[in-house]
Design a protein around this motif. Structure first.
Motif, mmCIF file in Angstrom:
data_model
loop_
_atom_site.group_PDB
_atom_site.id
_atom_site.type_symbol
_atom_site.label_atom_id
_atom_site.label_comp_id
_atom_site.label_asym_id
_atom_site.label_seq_id
_atom_site.Cartn_x
_atom_site.Cartn_y
_atom_site.Cartn_z
ATOM 1 N N MET A 162 40.658 30.392 48.097
ATOM 2 C CA MET A 162 40.754 31.783 48.449
ATOM 3 C C MET A 162 41.797 31.918 49.554
ATOM 4 S SD MET A 162 38.031 34.516 50.027
ATOM 5 C CE MET A 162 37.062 34.543 48.576
ATOM 6 N N LEU A 163 42.607 32.947 49.419
ATOM 7 C CA LEU A 163 43.531 33.327 50.483
ATOM 8 C C LEU A 163 43.003 34.609 51.096
ATOM 9 C CD1 LEU A 163 47.007 32.783 48.799
ATOM 10 C CD2 LEU A 163 45.928 31.384 50.555
ATOM 11 N N ASP A 164 42.836 34.595 52.384
ATOM 12 C CA ASP A 164 42.261 35.744 53.072
ATOM 13 C C ASP A 164 43.265 36.308 54.063
ATOM 14 O OD1 ASP A 164 40.574 37.694 53.985
ATOM 15 O OD2 ASP A 164 39.161 36.336 54.951
ATOM 16 N N GLN A 165 44.089 37.234 53.586
ATOM 17 C CA GLN A 165 45.090 37.917 54.387
ATOM 18 C C GLN A 165 46.124 36.961 54.980
ATOM 19 O OE1 GLN A 165 43.566 41.542 56.463
ATOM 20 N NE2 GLN A 165 41.559 40.511 56.242
ATOM 21 N N GLU A 166 46.349 35.840 54.321
ATOM 22 C CA GLU A 166 47.326 34.878 54.813
ATOM 23 C C GLU A 166 48.744 35.231 54.375
ATOM 24 O OE1 GLU A 166 45.932 30.991 53.640
ATOM 25 O OE2 GLU A 166 43.930 31.451 54.357
ATOM 26 N N LEU A 167 48.879 35.810 53.184
ATOM 27 C CA LEU A 167 50.205 36.165 52.695
ATOM 28 C C LEU A 167 50.602 37.573 53.124
ATOM 29 C CD1 LEU A 167 49.938 34.729 49.081
ATOM 30 C CD2 LEU A 167 51.016 33.688 51.080
ATOM 31 N N GLU A 168 49.618 38.450 53.182
ATOM 32 C CA GLU A 168 49.879 39.830 53.579
ATOM 33 C C GLU A 168 48.597 40.435 54.135
ATOM 34 O OE1 GLU A 168 51.169 44.019 51.482
ATOM 35 O OE2 GLU A 168 51.928 42.153 50.649
ATOM 36 N N GLY A 189 45.623 42.688 54.691
ATOM 37 C CA GLY A 189 44.890 43.561 53.784
ATOM 38 C C GLY A 189 44.744 43.026 52.381
ATOM 39 N N LEU A 190 45.348 41.879 52.096
ATOM 40 C CA LEU A 190 45.288 41.297 50.750
ATOM 41 C C LEU A 190 44.422 40.049 50.748
ATOM 42 C CD1 LEU A 190 46.328 41.281 47.796
ATOM 43 C CD2 LEU A 190 48.160 39.782 48.612
ATOM 44 N N ARG A 191 43.442 40.063 49.900
ATOM 45 C CA ARG A 191 42.569 38.900 49.717
ATOM 46 C C ARG A 191 42.737 38.472 48.256
ATOM 47 N NH1 ARG A 191 38.004 40.739 52.205
ATOM 48 N NH2 ARG A 191 38.662 39.576 54.016
ATOM 49 N N SER A 192 42.796 37.184 48.002
ATOM 50 C CA SER A 192 43.019 36.680 46.662
ATOM 51 C C SER A 192 42.097 35.501 46.400
ATOM 52 C CB SER A 192 44.482 36.239 46.521
ATOM 53 O OG SER A 192 44.731 35.754 45.240
ATOM 54 N N ILE A 193 41.590 35.429 45.172
ATOM 55 C CA ILE A 193 40.722 34.324 44.788
ATOM 56 C C ILE A 193 41.146 33.854 43.399
ATOM 57 C CG2 ILE A 193 38.928 35.855 43.877
ATOM 58 C CD1 ILE A 193 36.872 33.843 45.063
ATOM 59 N N VAL A 223 42.638 36.890 41.012
ATOM 60 C CA VAL A 223 42.343 38.292 41.261
ATOM 61 C C VAL A 223 42.699 38.593 42.709
ATOM 62 C CG1 VAL A 223 40.526 40.041 41.425
ATOM 63 C CG2 VAL A 223 40.488 38.395 39.560
ATOM 64 N N SER A 224 43.420 39.690 42.905
ATOM 65 C CA SER A 224 43.745 40.145 44.255
ATOM 66 C C SER A 224 42.871 41.342 44.588
ATOM 67 C CB SER A 224 45.219 40.534 44.350
ATOM 68 O OG SER A 224 46.025 39.400 44.128
ATOM 69 N N LEU A 225 42.408 41.395 45.821
ATOM 70 C CA LEU A 225 41.485 42.435 46.263
ATOM 71 C C LEU A 225 41.968 43.037 47.571
ATOM 72 C CD1 LEU A 225 38.496 40.036 45.822
ATOM 73 C CD2 LEU A 225 38.918 41.970 44.320
ATOM 74 N N HIS A 226 41.623 44.277 47.797
ATOM 75 C CA HIS A 226 41.914 44.916 49.080
ATOM 76 C C HIS A 226 40.865 44.428 50.074
ATOM 77 C CE1 HIS A 226 42.508 47.926 52.151
ATOM 78 N NE2 HIS A 226 43.629 48.273 51.551
ATOM 79 N N ALA A 227 41.300 43.825 51.152
ATOM 80 C CA ALA A 227 40.392 43.201 52.115
ATOM 81 C C ALA A 227 39.410 44.184 52.740
ATOM 82 C CB ALA A 227 41.193 42.486 53.204
ATOM 83 N N ALA A 228 39.793 45.439 52.880
ATOM 84 C CA ALA A 228 38.896 46.420 53.486
ATOM 85 C C ALA A 228 37.777 46.837 52.532
ATOM 86 C CB ALA A 228 39.675 47.654 53.918
#
Length: 65
Positions: free
Chosen positions: A1-7, A9-13, A30-35
């Protein structure tokens, strides 16, 4: 999982898709809006769906070999 590391507000799994020999041949992401979705929610709710989808693709790949 990437948790706002690339941008921010962007979370990716993601999960790997493995071929018949067990080697990774692709991935599902899947990319998700972190908020809107916490990391915990993503792991509990999204990850199992991704794993099931990867398994179905792997099952289809096995039929081709």
């Amino acid at each position: 999982m990437l948790d706002q590391e690339l941008e921010e507000g962007l979370r990716s799994i993601a999960v790997p898709v493995r071929g018949p020999r067990g080697r990774a041949v692709g991935a599902i992401n899947v990319s998700l809006h972190a908020a809107r979705t916490s990391a915990t929610e993503a792991q509990q709710n999204v990850l199992p769906i991704l794993r099931r989808a990867a398994q179905r693709i792997e099952d289809d790949l096995a039929l081709l070999s």
